[in-house]
Design a protein around this motif. Structure first.
Motif, PDB file in Angstrom:
ATOM      1  N   SER A  79       0.822  -1.219   0.000  1.00 22.87           N
ATOM      2  CA  SER A  79       0.000   0.000   0.000  1.00 22.87           C
ATOM      3  C   SER A  79       0.850   1.262   0.000  1.00 22.87           C
ATOM      4  CB  SER A  79      -0.932   0.002   1.213  1.00 22.87           C
ATOM      5  OG  SER A  79      -0.196   0.070   2.419  1.00 22.87           O
ATOM      6  N   GLU A  82       3.728   3.415  -5.170  1.00 22.61           N
ATOM      7  CA  GLU A  82       3.041   3.944  -6.357  1.00 22.61           C
ATOM      8  C   GLU A  82       1.657   4.503  -6.015  1.00 22.61           C
ATOM      9  OE1 GLU A  82       4.608   4.233  -9.181  1.00 22.61           O
ATOM     10  OE2 GLU A  82       6.360   3.058  -8.560  1.00 22.61           O
ATOM     11  N   LYS A  86      -1.702   4.559  -8.440  1.00 21.46           N
ATOM     12  CA  LYS A  86      -2.901   3.787  -8.078  1.00 21.46           C
ATOM     13  C   LYS A  86      -4.138   4.657  -8.036  1.00 21.46           C
ATOM     14  CE  LYS A  86      -0.272   0.323  -5.533  1.00 21.46           C
ATOM     15  NZ  LYS A  86       0.173  -0.159  -4.221  1.00 21.46           N
ATOM     16  N   GLU A  87      -4.006   5.889  -7.537  1.00 26.04           N
ATOM     17  CA  GLU A  87      -5.152   6.796  -7.511  1.00 26.04           C
ATOM     18  C   GLU A  87      -5.593   7.167  -8.928  1.00 26.04           C
ATOM     19  OE1 GLU A  87      -7.083   7.749  -5.083  1.00 26.04           O
ATOM     20  OE2 GLU A  87      -5.941   6.519  -3.676  1.00 26.04           O
ATOM     21  N   ALA A  90      -7.305   4.148 -10.418  1.00 31.64           N
ATOM     22  CA  ALA A  90      -8.632   3.973  -9.818  1.00 31.64           C
ATOM     23  C   ALA A  90      -9.641   4.916 -10.450  1.00 31.64           C
ATOM     24  CB  ALA A  90      -8.557   4.198  -8.313  1.00 31.64           C
ATOM     25  N   THR A 109      -4.053  -3.677  -3.489  1.00 32.01           N
ATOM     26  CA  THR A 109      -4.076  -2.278  -3.093  1.00 32.01           C
ATOM     27  C   THR A 109      -4.649  -1.369  -4.177  1.00 32.01           C
ATOM     28  OG1 THR A 109      -1.757  -2.117  -3.801  1.00 32.01           O
ATOM     29  CG2 THR A 109      -2.170  -2.504  -1.464  1.00 32.01           C
ATOM     30  N   THR A 110      -4.554  -1.775  -5.447  1.00 34.23           N
ATOM     31  CA  THR A 110      -5.129  -0.958  -6.516  1.00 34.23           C
ATOM     32  C   THR A 110      -6.650  -1.107  -6.548  1.00 34.23           C
ATOM     33  OG1 THR A 110      -3.098  -1.297  -7.785  1.00 34.23           O
ATOM     34  CG2 THR A 110      -4.955  -0.326  -8.943  1.00 34.23           C
ATOM     35  N   GLY A 186      -6.730  -6.973  -9.677  1.00 37.19           N
ATOM     36  CA  GLY A 186      -5.374  -6.572  -9.343  1.00 37.19           C
ATOM     37  C   GLY A 186      -4.444  -7.765  -9.513  1.00 37.19           C
ATOM     38  N   ASP A 222      -0.289  -0.911 -11.958  1.00 34.61           N
ATOM     39  CA  ASP A 222       0.665   0.146 -12.294  1.00 34.61           C
ATOM     40  C   ASP A 222       1.833  -0.435 -13.092  1.00 34.61           C
ATOM     41  OD1 ASP A 222       3.177  -0.258 -10.523  1.00 34.61           O
ATOM     42  OD2 ASP A 222       1.542  -0.444  -9.081  1.00 34.61           O
ATOM     43  N   THR A 245      -3.625   1.219 -16.665  1.00 35.37           N
ATOM     44  CA  THR A 245      -2.311   1.395 -16.046  1.00 35.37           C
ATOM     45  C   THR A 245      -1.971   2.876 -15.995  1.00 35.37           C
ATOM     46  OG1 THR A 245      -0.011   0.592 -16.097  1.00 35.37           O
ATOM     47  CG2 THR A 245      -1.049   1.104 -18.213  1.00 35.37           C
ATOM     48  N   ASP A 246      -0.722   3.195 -15.660  1.00 28.72           N
ATOM     49  CA  ASP A 246      -0.309   4.593 -15.549  1.00 28.72           C
ATOM     50  C   ASP A 246       0.697   4.936 -16.632  1.00 28.72           C
ATOM     51  OD1 ASP A 246       2.628   4.696 -13.948  1.00 28.72           O
ATOM     52  OD2 ASP A 246       1.477   2.858 -13.697  1.00 28.72           O
TER      53      ASP A 246
END
Length: 289
Positions: A79, A82, A86-87, A90, A109-110, A186, A222, A245-246
């Protein structure tokens, strides 16, 4: 410490982890020049990352942690990594959810970050094997005293993993009897060769059941998950409809993903990428017979 300072620390640490993984190790003096901060700041960052188990401190710098394919970090350790990515993921994934649909959220955690975004969407039915995700919806209902329009949450039973997922035969039977519109999944690792993988054998089987019970599969991961391979693969990339993803995902990885999936959503970037003629979010035939 202010919120902006926390964000800067998070960004620095994400850059440090990327550098360590990419180069196989970095020195403190290199990081101070690259990041424009003091030696003491870099050493504090390395201490924090070492406590999380993502780098190993050595004299004058840091090197990657050599993890066995069976190593499974706990929820708290993951947690802290990244957070901004993750935010962003989301927020992008929540935009794919329509009111009144039946969705599933795996552990992680994602998906935990995603759950916080979904509490405002009306009339959802949420199936999850994550204690943490179920707690998010429960807390939201208590805080707002909502009745009509609140999500209906189905928490599977099972044996709890270090990542606070419920797995095993009890969870598998519960999931196998259900059918949901979209699964948000996830993952521990994702690669072109191994597909989706996890270090936990029981979790791999439960994830297989989740994939089989979903009309569409959306992976939320991520960029650091790309190229990571756990002990057990539970799905191929071709079984996934969408990857959210980011922006840190490398160009070559984006190309590989786009060749195999209907849709690639990069949080913060407009549009999507996928095979020619593929419709975003199209059904890939994961619906159980």
């Amino acid at each position: 410490m202010s919120e902006s300072q926390n964000l800067l620390a998070e960004q620095r640490r994400a850059m440090i982890v990327d550098e360590v993984r990419r180069r196989g190790g970095v020195r403190v003096n290199e990081l101070t020049k690259r990041l424009g901060v003091s030696d003491m700041t870099v050493r504090r960052d390395l201490d924090a990352l070492a406590r999380l188990g993502v780098v190993e401190k050595v004299h004058g710098g840091a090197v990657p942690v050599v993890e066995a394919s069976t190593h499974e970090p706990g929820f708290e350790a993951k947690s802290g990594l990244e957070l901004s990515a993750k935010e962003d993921i989301a927020a992008a994934a929540a935009a794919l959810v329509a009111p009144g649909t039946a969705i599933a959220l795996s552990g992680g955690t994602t998906t935990f970050a995603l759950a916080h975004r979904l509490v405002e969407i009306m009339d959802l039915t949420v199936v999850t094997n994550s204690v943490r995700v179920a707690d998010v919806f429960h807390a939201a209902q208590l805080a707002t005293a909502r009745g009509q329009g609140a999500a209906t949450v189905v928490l599977t039973g099972g044996v709890r993993t270090p990542s606070d997922s419920l797995v095993g035969p009890v969870a598998d039977r519960a999931i196998g009897s259900l059918h949901f519109d979209v699964l948000f999944l996830g993952v521990h690792g994702i690669s072109a060769e191994a597909g989706l993988s996890t270090p936990n054998l029981a979790e791999a089987e439960t994830n297989r059941r989740l994939v089989q019970s979903a009309r569409r599969v959306v992976v939320v991961a991520d960029h650091t998950k790309w190229g990571t391979v756990g002990l057990s693969s539970f799905a191929t990339l071709e079984q996934v409809d969408t990857l959210v993803t980011d922006a840190g995902l490398a160009p070559e990885a984006r190309t590989e993903v786009s060749e195999r999936l209907n849709r690639l959503v990069v949080a913060g970037e407009t549009g999507s990428r996928g095979p020619a003629g593929a419709e975003p979010g199209a059904d890939r035939g994961n619906s159980p017979e």
